[in-house]
Design a protein around this motif. Structure first.
Motif, mmCIF file in Angstrom:
data_model
loop_
_atom_site.group_PDB
_atom_site.id
_atom_site.type_symbol
_atom_site.label_atom_id
_atom_site.label_comp_id
_atom_site.label_asym_id
_atom_site.label_seq_id
_atom_site.Cartn_x
_atom_site.Cartn_y
_atom_site.Cartn_z
ATOM 1 N N UNK A 186 -3.954 -17.256 1.476
ATOM 2 C CA UNK A 186 -4.936 -18.292 0.952
ATOM 3 C C UNK A 186 -4.249 -19.812 1.089
ATOM 4 N N UNK A 187 -2.906 -19.718 0.654
ATOM 5 C CA UNK A 187 -2.259 -21.083 0.354
ATOM 6 C C UNK A 187 -2.257 -21.545 1.910
ATOM 7 N N UNK B 130 2.266 1.917 -3.304
ATOM 8 C CA UNK B 130 1.050 2.654 -4.235
ATOM 9 C C UNK B 130 1.111 3.817 -3.990
ATOM 10 N N UNK B 131 1.029 4.442 -2.743
ATOM 11 C CA UNK B 131 0.871 5.645 -2.558
ATOM 12 C C UNK B 131 2.088 6.431 -2.927
ATOM 13 N N UNK C 248 -10.645 -23.657 -3.893
ATOM 14 C CA UNK C 248 -9.339 -23.963 -4.059
ATOM 15 C C UNK C 248 -9.179 -25.256 -2.993
ATOM 16 N N UNK D 286 -6.001 2.801 -2.252
ATOM 17 C CA UNK D 286 -5.918 2.680 -0.768
ATOM 18 C C UNK D 286 -7.144 3.274 -0.080
ATOM 19 N N UNK E 106 0.982 -3.122 -6.031
ATOM 20 C CA UNK E 106 -0.162 -3.955 -6.094
ATOM 21 C C UNK E 106 0.123 -5.437 -6.296
ATOM 22 N N UNK F 284 0.676 -1.274 0.014
ATOM 23 C CA UNK F 284 0.059 -0.046 -0.083
ATOM 24 C C UNK F 284 0.822 1.123 0.099
ATOM 25 N N UNK G 2 -3.291 -16.148 -8.804
ATOM 26 C CA UNK G 2 -3.298 -15.242 -7.521
ATOM 27 C C UNK G 2 -4.593 -15.543 -6.554
ATOM 28 N N UNK G 3 -4.965 -16.571 -6.934
ATOM 29 C CA UNK G 3 -6.041 -17.182 -5.925
ATOM 30 C C UNK G 3 -7.146 -16.251 -5.575
ATOM 31 N N UNK G 4 -7.583 -15.465 -6.582
ATOM 32 C CA UNK G 4 -8.712 -14.384 -6.268
ATOM 33 C C UNK G 4 -9.701 -15.154 -6.743
ATOM 34 N N UNK H 292 3.483 1.764 -8.398
ATOM 35 C CA UNK H 292 2.135 1.234 -7.994
ATOM 36 C C UNK H 292 1.804 -0.257 -8.289
ATOM 37 N N UNK I 96 -5.371 -23.464 3.273
ATOM 38 C CA UNK I 96 -5.882 -24.417 2.531
ATOM 39 C C UNK I 96 -5.258 -25.705 3.240
ATOM 40 N N UNK J 70 -10.456 -9.629 -2.037
ATOM 41 C CA UNK J 70 -9.330 -9.848 -0.856
ATOM 42 C C UNK J 70 -9.876 -10.039 0.456
ATOM 43 N N UNK K 18 -4.998 4.366 -8.976
ATOM 44 C CA UNK K 18 -4.250 3.116 -8.356
ATOM 45 C C UNK K 18 -3.700 3.547 -6.918
ATOM 46 N N UNK K 19 -3.067 4.833 -7.214
ATOM 47 C CA UNK K 19 -2.278 5.369 -5.701
ATOM 48 C C UNK K 19 -2.978 5.990 -4.699
ATOM 49 N N UNK K 20 -4.269 6.732 -5.275
ATOM 50 C CA UNK K 20 -5.048 7.413 -4.133
ATOM 51 C C UNK K 20 -6.462 6.737 -3.741
ATOM 52 N N UNK L 102 0.795 -6.885 -2.734
ATOM 53 C CA UNK L 102 -0.300 -7.033 -1.873
ATOM 54 C C UNK L 102 -1.080 -8.343 -2.489
ATOM 55 N N UNK L 103 -1.131 -8.645 -3.905
ATOM 56 C CA UNK L 103 -1.604 -9.609 -4.341
ATOM 57 C C UNK L 103 -0.894 -11.071 -3.730
ATOM 58 N N UNK L 104 0.394 -10.880 -4.067
ATOM 59 C CA UNK L 104 1.128 -12.167 -3.418
ATOM 60 C C UNK L 104 1.039 -12.279 -1.946
ATOM 61 N N UNK M 221 -4.952 -26.530 -3.391
ATOM 62 C CA UNK M 221 -4.191 -25.472 -4.061
ATOM 63 C C UNK M 221 -4.510 -25.649 -5.557
ATOM 64 N N UNK N 273 -2.045 -11.586 -0.382
ATOM 65 C CA UNK N 273 -3.037 -12.293 -0.151
ATOM 66 C C UNK N 273 -3.121 -13.839 -0.794
ATOM 67 N N UNK N 274 -2.142 -13.888 -1.622
ATOM 68 C CA UNK N 274 -1.936 -15.282 -2.176
ATOM 69 C C UNK N 274 -1.463 -16.535 -1.126
#
Lengths: 59, 425
Positions: A55-56, A9-10, B198, B376, A44, A6, B323-325, A40, A59, B189, B371-373, A47-49, B201, A51-52
Motif C-alpha cells: 500500500x505504501x 500460519x499453517x 491514504x 489460509x 499474520x 501463510x 496497518x493501512x487496512x 500463527x 501511494x 487485503x 487462524x491456521x486452517x 502478511x499484514x506488513x 501516507x 500488504x502495508x
C-alpha cells in the motif's frame, strides 16, 4: 514475505495439532498450543506488513 | 430440545442480518448505499440457496452421516455426508425434526456469516464477486467449520480424541463471526483501500453517511443476536430453559457493556464519544458474549463485554492507522477481534467442568484451527475467485460510487451532490 506468513500460519496449527498426539501432560500441551498460536500470529503479522508495504508503495 | 422455543429463536435471526445490513450501508458512503443493501440481500439469497443445495450436506448434524479418517489410531470426523439438496429431509420430515431445525438455523446463520465481509469491502467490492464469495462461504467454509464444532466433528470430540474438554462455541462466535471476520480481512487485503483513503501516507477519515441507520441497526441486531444465541445453544448444546433466559440476559449485558466501554474509551481518547465506534462496541459485545452466552455468570459477561468494547476501538485505530487496512464498517475488529476474545473468555470464565487450563487449551485449539486452517483456506478461495470475477471496481467506479456504476441509479438521487466527483484528479 506473504507466502512465508501463510506457511507460518499453517505451521503454527500443525505445531499445536501434533502436540496433542505427541505430548500427554496438560502443561506441555498448553505450552505447545500457545506456541503454535504465537507462530500463527507471527505469520499474520508478516502478511499484514507485506500488504502495508504494498500500500505504501502504491501511494 | 423445546421445538416451539427453538423455532421462535430461529425466526428472530433475520433481524440480526437486517441490523448488520443497515450498519454496513450506514457506515459506507451515500453514493454506495443502495449497492450495499442490495449486496446484503443478494448475499443472503445466494447463501440460502447454496447452503440448502450443498452446504447442509457437508455441515450435517449430530448423529448424522459423516466422513471420517483415521490418524494414529484415532478416528477424526471431518465432514458431513448427508445427501445433497437436503434430499433426506423431504422424504421423511416427521422423523427428521432435528435435521430440519439444523437446516433452518443453518440457512440464517450462514447468511449472517456471509454478510460480515461486505462491510470491509464497502464502496469498492463488485456485486458479482460478492455473490461468488457468499456462495463459497455458504458452500464450503461455513459448513466445514460448523461440522467440526456443531455437528459432532473433531473439535467437538476433543474428549474422545485427546481427553480434553470439547471446543465450545454456544452462539456462533467462531462459526459465524470469526469466520466472517477472517473473510473480511482477506477481502480488505485483496481490494486495498478506497481511493483517497491514504493520501501522502496519512489516513483520511471517510465518515459513514447515515449514523442513525447504524444505531438503529444495532438495536435490531440485539434482537437477532438473542435469537441466534438461544437457537444455537438449544440446538447444539441442549441448554435448559433457565439457561435460555440467562442467554437473553447475558446478550443484553454483553452488548451494553461493549457499548459503554466504547463510549468511555472514545471519550477518553478523543474527548467526545464516537457514535460509529460505540455502535461497533455494541456489536463487539454481542459477538464476544455469544461464545459463552448462557453458561457464564452475568458478572463475567459484563467483563467480557467491557473488554470487547475497549478492544474494538483500539483495533479499529491500529488497523486503519498502522496497518493501512481500510475497513469502513470495522468488521475485522468487531467480528474477528471480539470473536477471538469471546472464545478465549469461555476458557477463562466458563463453567469449571474440567481443570481451567484444559478449558483454555480446548479453546486455543479452536482458535489455532481458525487462524491456521480456515484463514489460509478462505484467502486461497478468495484469490481464486478474484481471478474469475475481479473484486475491485475500476478507478472511475470508485469515485463515481457503486450505485451509479453497478446499479445505474443512486440511493438518494434528489438530495445528494458529490462535490469531489468534479474535482480534477
Amino acid at each position: 514475505m506473504s507466502l512465508i506468513g501463510y506457511l507460518l500460519m499453517v505451521s503454527g496449527w500443525l505445531l499445536a495439532f501434533t502436540s496433542l498426539f505427541l505430548l500427554a501432560g496438560l502443561g506441555q500441551r498448553l505450552a505447545f498450543v500457545i506456541a503454535g498460536v504465537l507462530v500463527e500470529l507471527l505469520g499474520l503479522t508478516l502478511i499484514a506488513l507485506h500488504f502495508r508495504s504494498l500500500q505504501r508503495d502504491a501511494e | 430440545m423445546t421445538p416451539d422455543l427453538c423455532l421462535i429463536c430461529i425466526l428472530l435471526i433475520p433481524l440480526a442480518a437486517t441490523g448488520l445490513a443497515l450498519i454496513h450501508q450506514g457506515l459506507g458512503r451515500s453514493r454506495s448505499a443502495a449497492h450495499a443493501m442490495l449486496a446484503s440481500l443478494c448475499s443472503l439469497a445466494i447463501a440460502a440457496i447454496v447452503f440448502v443445495l450443498i452446504g447442509f450436506s457437508w455441515m450435517g448434524f449430530s448423529e448424522g452421516l459423516a466422513h471420517t479418517f483415521h490418524l494414529a489410531g484415532r478416528s477424526f470426523d471431518w465432514l458431513g455426508a448427508e445427501p445433497f439438496f437436503a434430499a433426506g429431509l423431504t422424504s421423511n420430515l416427521t422423523h427428521s425434526l432435528y435435521p430440519a431445525f439444523a437446516l433452518a438455523f443453518g440457512i440464517f446463520a450462514t447468511g449472517l456469516s456471509t454478510l460480515i465481509p461486505i462491510s470491509a469491502g464497502s464502496d469498492r467490492w463488485r456485486l458479482a464477486s460478492i455473490c461468488g464469495a457468499s456462495a463459497l462461504s455458504a458452500g464450503i467454509v461455513f459448513p466445514l467449520f460448523a461440522h467440526w464444532v456443531w455437528s459432532n466433528g473433531w473439535l467437538a470430540q476433543l474428549t474422545q480424541l485427546f481427553g480434553l474438554p470439547a471446543f465450545t462455541d454456544l452462539g456462533g462466535a467462531a462459526v459465524l463471526n470469526v469466520l466472517g471476520g477472517l473473510a473480511a480481512l482477506s477481502v480488505a487485503w485483496i481490494l486495498g483501500p478506497r481511493q483517497g483513503k491514504y493520501a501522502d501516507r496519512i489516513a483520511t477519515a471517510i465518515p459513514g453517511h447515515n449514523i442513525v441507520h447504524v444505531l438503529f441497526g444495532c438495536m435490531l441486531a440485539l434482537i437477532g443476536w438473542i435469537g441466534l444465541d438461544c437457537a444455537a445453544s438449544i440446538l447444539f448444546y441442549r441448554i435448559t430453559y433457565t439457561q435460555v433466559l440467562l442467554t437473553v440476559i447475558n446478550a443484553v449485558l454483553s452488548a451494553s457493556a461493549g457499548c459503554v466501554a466504547a463510549v468511555v474509551t472514545t471519550q477518553l481518547r478523543y474527548r467526545k464519544p464516537d457514535a460509529s465506534l460505540s455502535a461497533n462496541g455494541w456489536i463487539a459485545g454481542l459477538v464476544a458474549g455469544s461464545a459463552a452466552c448462557g453458561l457464564v455468570s452475568p458478572l463475567a459477561t459484563i467483563l467480557i463485554g467491557l473488554i470487547a468494547g475497549a478492544l474494538v476501538t483500539l483495533l479499529v485505530e491500529t488497523l486503519e492507522l498502522h496497518l493501512f487496512i481500510d475497513d469502513p464498517g470495522g468488521a475485522i475488529s468487531v467480528h474477528l477481534g471480539a470473536g477471538l476474545w469471546g472464545l478465549l473468555a469461555f476458557g477463562l470464565f466458563g463453567p469449571a467442568t474440567a481443570p481451567r487450563p484444559a478449558l483454555i487449551l480446548a479453546q486455543l485449539i479452536g482458535i489455532a484451527t481458525l487462524l491456521g486452517v480456515m484463514f489460509p483456506l478462505i484467502h486461497i478461495l478468495h484469490l481464486l475467485l478474484n481471478k474469475l470475477f475481479p473484486f475491485r471496481v475500476d478507478a472511475d467506479g470508485d469515485w463515481q460510487g457503486m450505485d451509479i456504476r453497478e446499479l445505474g441509479a443512486g440511493a438518494y438521487p434528489e438530495f445528494v451532490v458529490h462535490a469531489d466527483e468534479f474535482v480534477p484528479r
